[in-house]
Design a protein around this motif. Structure first.
Motif, PDB file in Angstrom:
ATOM      1  N   LEU A   1      -5.307  -2.618 -10.564  1.00 54.92           N
ATOM      2  CA  LEU A   1      -5.380  -2.697 -12.028  1.00 54.92           C
ATOM      3  C   LEU A   1      -4.002  -2.485 -12.657  1.00 54.92           C
ATOM      4  N   LYS A   2      -3.201  -1.577 -12.058  1.00 54.56           N
ATOM      5  CA  LYS A   2      -1.833  -1.405 -12.553  1.00 54.56           C
ATOM      6  C   LYS A   2      -1.035  -2.695 -12.390  1.00 54.56           C
ATOM      7  N   GLY A   3      -1.242  -3.371 -11.263  1.00 57.24           N
ATOM      8  CA  GLY A   3      -0.565  -4.647 -11.049  1.00 57.24           C
ATOM      9  C   GLY A   3      -0.958  -5.676 -12.092  1.00 57.24           C
ATOM     10  N   VAL A   4      -2.250  -5.729 -12.431  1.00 55.30           N
ATOM     11  CA  VAL A   4      -2.709  -6.661 -13.467  1.00 55.30           C
ATOM     12  C   VAL A   4      -2.028  -6.341 -14.800  1.00 55.30           C
ATOM     13  N   ALA A   5      -1.989  -5.045 -15.156  1.00 50.85           N
ATOM     14  CA  ALA A   5      -1.353  -4.646 -16.416  1.00 50.85           C
ATOM     15  C   ALA A   5       0.129  -5.002 -16.416  1.00 50.85           C
ATOM     16  N   MET A   6       0.799  -4.797 -15.273  1.00 48.05           N
ATOM     17  CA  MET A   6       2.203  -5.189 -15.164  1.00 48.05           C
ATOM     18  C   MET A   6       2.363  -6.686 -15.379  1.00 48.05           C
ATOM     19  N   GLY A   7       1.474  -7.478 -14.768  1.00 45.42           N
ATOM     20  CA  GLY A   7       1.554  -8.926 -14.937  1.00 45.42           C
ATOM     21  C   GLY A   7       1.341  -9.362 -16.363  1.00 45.42           C
ATOM     22  N   VAL A   8       0.429  -8.691 -17.065  1.00 41.19           N
ATOM     23  CA  VAL A   8       0.148  -9.052 -18.452  1.00 41.19           C
ATOM     24  C   VAL A   8       1.353  -8.779 -19.342  1.00 41.19           C
ATOM     25  N   VAL A   9       1.936  -7.568 -19.237  1.00 38.33           N
ATOM     26  CA  VAL A   9       3.059  -7.258 -20.123  1.00 38.33           C
ATOM     27  C   VAL A   9       4.300  -8.056 -19.745  1.00 38.33           C
TER      28      VAL A   9
ATOM     29  N   PHE B   1      10.362  -7.487  -9.826  1.00 38.88           N
ATOM     30  CA  PHE B   1       9.136  -6.693  -9.771  1.00 38.88           C
ATOM     31  C   PHE B   1       8.335  -7.016  -8.511  1.00 38.88           C
ATOM     32  N   LEU B   2       8.270  -8.298  -8.146  1.00 35.41           N
ATOM     33  CA  LEU B   2       7.561  -8.674  -6.922  1.00 35.41           C
ATOM     34  C   LEU B   2       8.223  -8.040  -5.705  1.00 35.41           C
TER      35      LEU B   2
ATOM     36  N   MET C   1      10.050  -2.867 -20.235  1.00 34.31           N
ATOM     37  CA  MET C   1      10.060  -1.418 -20.020  1.00 34.31           C
ATOM     38  C   MET C   1       8.661  -0.922 -19.644  1.00 34.31           C
ATOM     39  N   ALA C   2       7.640  -1.450 -20.304  1.00 35.84           N
ATOM     40  CA  ALA C   2       6.266  -1.041 -19.999  1.00 35.84           C
ATOM     41  C   ALA C   2       5.891  -1.442 -18.579  1.00 35.84           C
ATOM     42  N   ALA C   3       6.320  -2.631 -18.146  1.00 33.90           N
ATOM     43  CA  ALA C   3       6.040  -3.061 -16.777  1.00 33.90           C
ATOM     44  C   ALA C   3       6.701  -2.122 -15.779  1.00 33.90           C
ATOM     45  N   TYR C   4       7.927  -1.707 -16.074  1.00 36.55           N
ATOM     46  CA  TYR C   4       8.614  -0.768 -15.183  1.00 36.55           C
ATOM     47  C   TYR C   4       7.879   0.572 -15.140  1.00 36.55           C
ATOM     48  N   ALA C   5       7.447   1.065 -16.289  1.00 43.23           N
ATOM     49  CA  ALA C   5       6.731   2.344 -16.328  1.00 43.23           C
ATOM     50  C   ALA C   5       5.417   2.274 -15.557  1.00 43.23           C
ATOM     51  N   LEU C   6       4.763   1.118 -15.619  1.00 43.02           N
ATOM     52  CA  LEU C   6       3.502   0.966 -14.893  1.00 43.02           C
ATOM     53  C   LEU C   6       3.698   0.955 -13.379  1.00 43.02           C
TER      54      LEU C   6
ATOM     55  N   TYR D   1      -0.234  -0.886   3.198  1.00 45.32           N
ATOM     56  CA  TYR D   1      -0.311  -2.344   3.039  1.00 45.32           C
ATOM     57  C   TYR D   1      -1.360  -2.734   2.001  1.00 45.32           C
ATOM     58  N   ALA D   2      -2.494  -2.030   2.008  1.00 46.69           N
ATOM     59  CA  ALA D   2      -3.568  -2.346   1.060  1.00 46.69           C
ATOM     60  C   ALA D   2      -3.124  -2.093  -0.376  1.00 46.69           C
ATOM     61  N   ASN D   3      -2.405  -0.993  -0.596  1.00 50.84           N
ATOM     62  CA  ASN D   3      -1.934  -0.692  -1.949  1.00 50.84           C
ATOM     63  C   ASN D   3      -0.901  -1.715  -2.417  1.00 50.84           C
ATOM     64  N   ARG D   4       0.036  -2.064  -1.513  1.00 49.05           N
ATOM     65  CA  ARG D   4       1.050  -3.065  -1.879  1.00 49.05           C
ATOM     66  C   ARG D   4       0.393  -4.396  -2.191  1.00 49.05           C
ATOM     67  N   SER D   5      -0.543  -4.793  -1.358  1.00 48.61           N
ATOM     68  CA  SER D   5      -1.209  -6.084  -1.558  1.00 48.61           C
ATOM     69  C   SER D   5      -1.983  -6.098  -2.869  1.00 48.61           C
ATOM     70  N   ALA D   6      -2.685  -5.006  -3.149  1.00 50.35           N
ATOM     71  CA  ALA D   6      -3.468  -4.940  -4.384  1.00 50.35           C
ATOM     72  C   ALA D   6      -2.564  -5.050  -5.601  1.00 50.35           C
ATOM     73  N   ALA D   7      -1.432  -4.334  -5.565  1.00 47.25           N
ATOM     74  CA  ALA D   7      -0.511  -4.374  -6.709  1.00 47.25           C
ATOM     75  C   ALA D   7       0.097  -5.765  -6.873  1.00 47.25           C
ATOM     76  N   LEU D   8       0.485  -6.384  -5.756  1.00 48.74           N
ATOM     77  CA  LEU D   8       1.093  -7.718  -5.829  1.00 48.74           C
ATOM     78  C   LEU D   8       0.093  -8.757  -6.322  1.00 48.74           C
ATOM     79  N   ILE D   9      -1.103  -8.728  -5.775  1.00 45.72           N
ATOM     80  CA  ILE D   9      -2.141  -9.682  -6.210  1.00 45.72           C
ATOM     81  C   ILE D   9      -2.474  -9.457  -7.679  1.00 45.72           C
ATOM     82  N   GLY D  10      -2.556  -8.180  -8.075  1.00 46.28           N
ATOM     83  CA  GLY D  10      -2.820  -7.881  -9.487  1.00 46.28           C
ATOM     84  C   GLY D  10      -1.721  -8.399 -10.398  1.00 46.28           C
ATOM     85  N   LEU D  11      -0.458  -8.232  -9.982  1.00 44.90           N
ATOM     86  CA  LEU D  11       0.661  -8.722 -10.794  1.00 44.90           C
ATOM     87  C   LEU D  11       0.588 -10.232 -10.982  1.00 44.90           C
ATOM     88  N   VAL D  12       0.358 -10.946  -9.899  1.00 45.37           N
ATOM     89  CA  VAL D  12       0.255 -12.412  -9.988  1.00 45.37           C
ATOM     90  C   VAL D  12      -0.943 -12.812 -10.842  1.00 45.37           C
TER      91      VAL D  12
END
Length: 506
Positions: free
Chosen positions: A171-179, A197-198, A153-158, A208-219
């Protein structure tokens, strides 16, 4: 977008109402947890937390079947930082915090998915979640169910509000990946949610930059949080495989032979036919008819509902609590239709009356959940505290170095004594351990009824505690009595627990 009808000038009264409502729901969550009878699985989860807090590792030093190791690590951190020996209480309070987070995120998700408008319907959805009978049954135990639900649920909210600064989305992507990693590395089947989520991040209508940042952060977040569990697994890879695959298969077969398991299809149908779930299905069908393809937006909660329904079929045995995890995501999928019914359609009062009536029916059908609130005024009668005190009194003549032979290792630890690592899962692994070969038992650090005597001969106990198993499985405790000498002291407490203590030496 203008505020909904009836909302102007009501911000502070609404905030006050939200705070009071959430406080009342928090009391319901706490009462539900503190009045539950102890579960067999809690023996395994809490004992694993205690052992990790003492520097031991799952798989290498003790058995931890079916699960991955993050939940014991979190419990160990709680036990070490608080210095508590109320292990069951601390474990349940952690689950309560997770449930509070899920409830709050339902309200927050409703608010964000509807453009920051309206909170009352969101509170209604959160209330429906807490009063759902399967949710009320599943939540509040000291197991990893609540953690998994809260983390996803936290990952979805992020994932809300992407499209701002690139660094912030990363940073949001990193937090999503952690939870998400915490969820997947507590319960392995949750990994099926990661592709959703991916995919959701990959198709977001942002740059594209925002999507890439979020995806890289998640991984990156997933990789970061995987370091410790991978290291733990590599300490004993063969024992890990035994715990993850072979042992669950064996005790699933054992339960099936005793007729203790559910037919997966029958349990699925029974769960779907609950009035609360029929209402959710009716709401979903009505949404599909009214909105057409638009009902698929947002699609992520709907995808998570589908994933967790599939996940329920993966383990060798299916249990009722598996059907609690999809509920909050189903409610969030209905957030937009509920909002439209509450604020936008003509004759809103009819829709509001229907929604309030549904809540009233839930309250009537779950009166026990509300009746439990009376127990909050007597903390000494909360189940975790009462059990802790009971076993403390029972073992008052034993010291911290005394080892107790029991299928309730958590009670030995709550009493301030030692438990056998080979019985750290209680009866869960013990009942099928003798079906493993001698080398496999040594790898998994387990014993069964037939191999128990050799362990006792090598490490004799200071006491034997029986009467902690359900009456249906009381026969499993009989081999423990072979360790009791003729001159041992017998002591009994309420709840039919019996302690046999070795007499003091000369």
């Amino acid at each position: 977008m203008p505020p909904p009808v009836g909302y102007q000038g009501q911000r502070w009264p609404t905030v006050l109402l939200v705070v009071c409502w959430l406080t009342a729901l928090s009391a319901v969550i706490l009462a539900n947890s503190m009045t539950k009878s102890p579960g067999r699985d809690e023996q395994m989860y809490c004992t694993a937390g205690v052992l990790v807090s003492s520097g031991q590792l799952p798989y290498r030093d003790f058995s931890y079947p079916s699960q991955l190791p993050y939940h014991p690590l979190i419990l160990a951190a709680i036990y070490r930082s608080s210095g508590t020996q109320y292990y069951l209480l601390a474990g349940r309070i952690f689950s309560v915090v997770c449930d509070l987070l899920v409830m709050t995120l339902i309200v927050y998700g409703y608010y964000k998915l509807n453009g920051g408008q309206g909170l009352i319907p969101g509170l209604l959805l959160a209330t429906c979640y807490l009063l759902h009978p399967i949710v009320a049954y599943a939540n509040g135990h000291a197991w990893n169910h609540d953690l998994v639900q809260a983390a996803v649920m936290a990952a979805y909210a992020l994932s809300f509000d992407l499209g701002g600064r690139v660094l912030k989305d990363g940073l949001k992507g990193v937090a999503m990946g952690v939870v998400l990693g915490l969820a997947c590395l507590s319960r392995v089947t949750t990994v099926l949610a990661v592709p959703l989520f991916l995919g959701d991040l990959a198709i977001r209508k942002v740059s594209y930059a925002n999507r890439s940042a979020a995806l890289i952060g998640l991984v990156a977040g997933l990789a970061l949080v995987s370091i410790w569990p991978v290291w733990v697994i590599l300490q004993a890879p063969r024992a890990f495989w035994l715990n993850l695959v072979q042992i669950p298969r064996l005790y699933g077969r054992w339960l099936t032979e005793l007729g203790m398991t559910h037919d997966k299809l029958v349990l699925t149908v029974q769960s779907i036919l609950l009035p609360e779930n029929l209402v959710l299905l009716a709401g979903g069908l009505a949404t599909a008819v009214a909105l057409g393809r638009a009902c698929l937006r947002p699609w992520l909660p709907l995808g998570l509902v589908a994933v967790f329904c599939i996940v329920a079929f993966i383990p060798p045995t299916m249990w009722v609590q598996y059907w609690a995890i999809p509920v909050p995501f189903a409610l969030l999928w209905l957030a937009r239709p509920v909002h439209l019914l509450w604020y936008r359609v003509s004759k809103r009062w009819v829709c509001r009356t229907v929604l309030w009536s549904l809540l009233g029916l839930l309250l009537l059908g779950n009166r026990r959940t509300l009746q439990q609130l009376a127990g909050l005024v007597r903390p000494d009668q909360w189940v975790p505290i009462a059990l802790h005190n009971r076993y403390r009194r029972l073992c008052t003549d034993l010291g911290p170095q005394d080892r107790i032979l029991t299928l309730g290792p958590l009670w030995a630890l709550e009493a301030g004594c030692q438990a056998y690592q080979e019985l750290s899962c209680g009866s869960i692994v013990y009942r099928i351990a003798d079906q493993l070969g001698p080398e496999q038992r040594q790898l998994a650090r387990v014993v069964g009824p037939d191999s128990l005597a050799q362990m006792v001969q090598t490490m004799p106990p200071a006491a034997v505690l029986i009467g902690v198993e359900d009456q249906r499985f009381a026969f499993l405790e009989s081999p423990l009595l072979a360790a009791v000498g003729k001159d041992w002291i017998r002591r009994q407490t309420e709840g039919n627990a019996v302690l046999w203590m070795r007499p003091p030496g000369p």
